[in-house]
Design a protein around this motif. Structure first.
Motif, mmCIF file in Angstrom:
data_model
loop_
_atom_site.group_PDB
_atom_site.id
_atom_site.type_symbol
_atom_site.label_atom_id
_atom_site.label_comp_id
_atom_site.label_asym_id
_atom_site.label_seq_id
_atom_site.Cartn_x
_atom_site.Cartn_y
_atom_site.Cartn_z
ATOM 1 N N ARG A 8 -30.429 -50.055 11.471
ATOM 2 C CA ARG A 8 -31.762 -49.892 10.880
ATOM 3 C C ARG A 8 -32.129 -48.413 10.752
ATOM 4 O O ARG A 8 -31.634 -47.565 11.492
ATOM 5 N N ASP A 9 -32.965 -48.136 9.779
ATOM 6 C CA ASP A 9 -33.508 -46.796 9.596
ATOM 7 C C ASP A 9 -34.754 -46.669 10.466
ATOM 8 O O ASP A 9 -35.438 -47.663 10.738
ATOM 9 N N PHE A 10 -35.056 -45.456 10.892
ATOM 10 C CA PHE A 10 -36.316 -45.214 11.585
ATOM 11 C C PHE A 10 -36.736 -43.769 11.386
ATOM 12 O O PHE A 10 -35.929 -42.914 11.038
ATOM 13 N N SER A 11 -38.026 -43.523 11.573
ATOM 14 C CA SER A 11 -38.523 -42.160 11.483
ATOM 15 C C SER A 11 -39.828 -42.051 12.248
ATOM 16 O O SER A 11 -40.489 -43.050 12.544
ATOM 17 N N GLU A 12 -40.159 -40.830 12.559
ATOM 18 C CA GLU A 12 -41.400 -40.530 13.270
ATOM 19 C C GLU A 12 -41.841 -39.140 12.852
ATOM 20 O O GLU A 12 -41.016 -38.308 12.471
ATOM 21 N N GLY A 102 -53.255 -25.624 8.004
ATOM 22 C CA GLY A 102 -52.875 -24.617 8.980
ATOM 23 C C GLY A 102 -51.884 -25.099 10.029
ATOM 24 O O GLY A 102 -51.403 -24.320 10.848
ATOM 25 N N ALA A 103 -51.581 -26.353 10.024
ATOM 26 C CA ALA A 103 -50.608 -26.924 10.952
ATOM 27 C C ALA A 103 -49.398 -27.397 10.145
ATOM 28 O O ALA A 103 -49.349 -27.242 8.926
ATOM 29 N N THR A 104 -48.440 -27.991 10.842
ATOM 30 C CA THR A 104 -47.229 -28.500 10.203
ATOM 31 C C THR A 104 -47.004 -29.942 10.636
ATOM 32 O O THR A 104 -47.120 -30.255 11.820
ATOM 33 N N ILE A 105 -46.688 -30.786 9.673
ATOM 34 C CA ILE A 105 -46.250 -32.146 9.976
ATOM 35 C C ILE A 105 -44.722 -32.117 9.934
ATOM 36 O O ILE A 105 -44.130 -31.780 8.910
ATOM 37 N N LEU A 106 -44.110 -32.445 11.064
ATOM 38 C CA LEU A 106 -42.655 -32.488 11.158
ATOM 39 C C LEU A 106 -42.237 -33.949 11.280
ATOM 40 O O LEU A 106 -42.708 -34.662 12.156
ATOM 41 N N ARG A 107 -41.379 -34.376 10.365
ATOM 42 C CA ARG A 107 -40.879 -35.759 10.366
ATOM 43 C C ARG A 107 -39.371 -35.735 10.590
ATOM 44 O O ARG A 107 -38.661 -34.960 9.942
ATOM 45 N N GLU A 108 -38.908 -36.593 11.497
ATOM 46 C CA GLU A 108 -37.477 -36.785 11.725
ATOM 47 C C GLU A 108 -37.136 -38.210 11.311
ATOM 48 O O GLU A 108 -37.811 -39.158 11.699
ATOM 49 N N THR A 109 -36.090 -38.346 10.515
ATOM 50 C CA THR A 109 -35.687 -39.649 9.981
ATOM 51 C C THR A 109 -34.199 -39.868 10.223
ATOM 52 O O THR A 109 -33.401 -38.944 10.037
#
Length: 155
Positions: A8-12, A102-109
């Motif tokens: 399965r794929d996943f990310s956060e 001004g912030a960063t959204i970091l996504r790991e998939t």
């Protein structure tokens, strides 16, 4: 086609109170990768920044079990995306960065476009408690990795 629990794929994603360049500097530094990952303990590669097409070996540990992974960098878009294919498991790991006030959204998939290769399945079943179990574990590692990057870049 049905996707197995193991494939399965996943990310956060996580919001980091730091600019995208600072997050990128930590994320793209191969020397910090083993610090951020609960499973990876070393990386064998050439020096300098990652380059598309580059191959590297990741060294992983879970208890007494140690194994290498062979990887190929798929994308390097400074400040925006870093991805690689772990050829030994079939996983594509992608990090994306977006600005957010001004912030960063970091996504790991993690994506498994072709499922796990036969050897990876046999290895996981024999030494890691099964591929589905290892996928569950990797999903929790994503949370830990993102939290580590957040702590490092906000300090």
């Amino acid at each position: 086609m049905t996707t197995s629990a193991a494939s399965r794929d996943f990310s956060e994603e996580i919001r980091i109170d730091a600019d995208r360049d600072r997050v990128w500097a930590v994320l793209s530094d191969p020397a910090t990768m083993p610090e951020a990952s609960p499973e990876l303990f070393a990386v064998t590669r050439r020096h300098g920044p990652f380059k598309v097409g580059e191959r590297f070996v990741g060294w992983n540990r879970r208890g007494a079990v140690v194994w290498p992974t062979v990887n190929r960098v798929l994308s390097v878009d400074p400040g925006r995306e870093l991805s690689w294919l772990t050829k030994t498991s079939g996983a594509v790991w992608t990090y994306t960065l977006t600005e957010d006030d001004g912030a960063t959204i970091l996504r790991e998939t993690r994506q498994m476009p072709s499922g796990a290769p036969r050897f990876a399945t046999m290895f996981g079943d024999a030494l890691l408690g099964g591929m589905a179990n290892h996928a569950d574990e990797l999903e929790t590692h994503v949370s830990a990795t993102l939290a580590w990057i957040k702590a490092r870049t906000e300090s």
